[in-house]
Enzyme design. Structure first.
Site, mmCIF file in Angstrom:
data_model
loop_
_atom_site.group_PDB
_atom_site.id
_atom_site.type_symbol
_atom_site.label_atom_id
_atom_site.label_comp_id
_atom_site.label_asym_id
_atom_site.label_seq_id
_atom_site.Cartn_x
_atom_site.Cartn_y
_atom_site.Cartn_z
ATOM 1 C CG ASP A 188 -2.205 1.335 1.155
ATOM 2 O OD1 ASP A 188 -3.110 2.024 0.023
ATOM 3 O OD2 ASP A 188 -2.632 1.100 2.308
ATOM 4 C CG HIS A 189 -0.793 4.588 0.796
ATOM 5 N ND1 HIS A 189 -0.967 6.078 -0.930
ATOM 6 C CD2 HIS A 189 -1.168 4.546 0.893
ATOM 7 C CE1 HIS A 189 -2.284 6.203 -0.673
ATOM 8 N NE2 HIS A 189 -2.402 5.196 0.353
ATOM 9 N N GLY A 207 -9.060 5.519 1.979
ATOM 10 C CA GLY A 207 -9.928 6.029 3.425
ATOM 11 C C GLY A 207 -11.305 5.411 3.212
HETATM 12 ZN ZN LIG Z 1 -4.317 5.366 1.132
#
Ligand SMILES: [Zn+2]
Length: 287
Positions: free
Chosen positions: A85-86, A208
């Site tokens: 993630d990211h 989010g």
């Molecule tokens: Zn994110």
């Protein structure tokens, strides 16, 4: 079942108008809690590590092996994707090397031309090994592991260009925010989502996912969102369940201080939350 990549899983989700949940792990308890929910519901799931969580756990290789070995020891039979993630450029390369099934290269804070160039490089490296790639255009509001986004809406032309690099799914800002949503949050921007969904064939990713109302999530799924990231909500329910256990004095009764007892309510709370979100996302349509 061994780990799988995410490409066909998320394509099927977009086609079938449901989403597959992407849940962040931090340790053994998180991993077990998420996997138990997916197995109970009989649906695919994505487990992801941020760069910070992987560092905390002892590195990408350890995080991958923890998930792999837990799948084996729990007898998990549903498809599981292990995802970064990211990730920055170096992290994405390392996870491709180590054997994650899917990586996000987050180049949103780079000049767009550089984001495009680096995304292409990651796609080439990943696809050579059958690994899926997520890219991001437009920043996502809030803060995650020190990555701060101003919450801008994704530019449709840039999204088209990024999608054309051959990525497998695209994260785009549509008013969503990492972390907890402020009271004055104005909601998702469905007009921008409609514009993006009309020109992007790949599954869209909603970051989010913690705190977006159910009706907005389900509307976004109908419009093309197929991967929904949930992180903060798992942290909140784990903390609340652990707090309750201690405030009720249970850690001081018998051997209630035993970590296997102390962490049990939090782990169960994660499983309950993940099962609930699987319902919201309509993932059972994947069966
Ligand atoms: Zn994110």
């Amino acid at each position: 079942m061994s780990l799988v990549n995410g490409t066909s899983m998320f394509n099927a989700a977009r086609e079938g108008h449901y989403a597959v949940g992407a849940f962040n792990t931090n340790n053994l308890e998180w991993t077990r809690g998420i996997l138990a929910a997916a197995q109970e519901k009989g649906v695919p799931v994505l487990i992801q590590t941020s760069m910070g969580a992987a560092k905390y756990m002892g590195g990408y290789e350890l995080a991958l092996h923890l998930v792999q070995d837990t799948i084996k020891s729990m007898g998990i039979t549903v498809p599981v994707v292990m995802h970064l993630d990211h990730g920055d450029f170096e992290a994405a390369k390392e996870c491709i090397e180590v054997g994650y099934n899917s990586v996000m290269f987050d180049g949103h804070d780079l000049p767009f031309a550089e984001n495009l160039e680096k995304t292409k490089e990651i796609v080439a490296l990943a696809h050579a090994k059958g690994i899926s790639v997520e890219a991001e255009v437009g920043s996502i509001g809030g803060e995650e592991d020190g990555i701060v986004g101003a919450g801008e809406l994704a530019n449709v032309d840039e999204a088209k260009e990024l999608a054309a690099t051959g990525i497998d799914y695209l994260a785009c800002g549509i008013g969503n925010i990492h972390g907890q949503y402020p009271a004055n949050w104005t909601g998702l921007n469905f007009d921008r989502l409609a514009e993006l969904a009309a020109v992007i064939e790949q599954p869209l990713v909603l970051h989010g996912g913690s705190g977006i109302p159910k009706d907005q999530i389900q509307k976004a799924i109908k419009m093309g969102v197929s991967k929904i990231n949930v992180n903060t909500e798992c942290q909140l329910v784990f903390a609340a369940a652990t707090r309750k256990y201690i405030e009720e004095g249970k850690d001081q009764q018998g051997k209630g201080y035993d970590p296997r007892k102390l962490f049990a309510p939090g782990t169960k709370a994660i499983t309950d939350l993940v099962e609930d979100r699987i319902e919201w996302f309509g993932t059972s349509a994947a069966k």
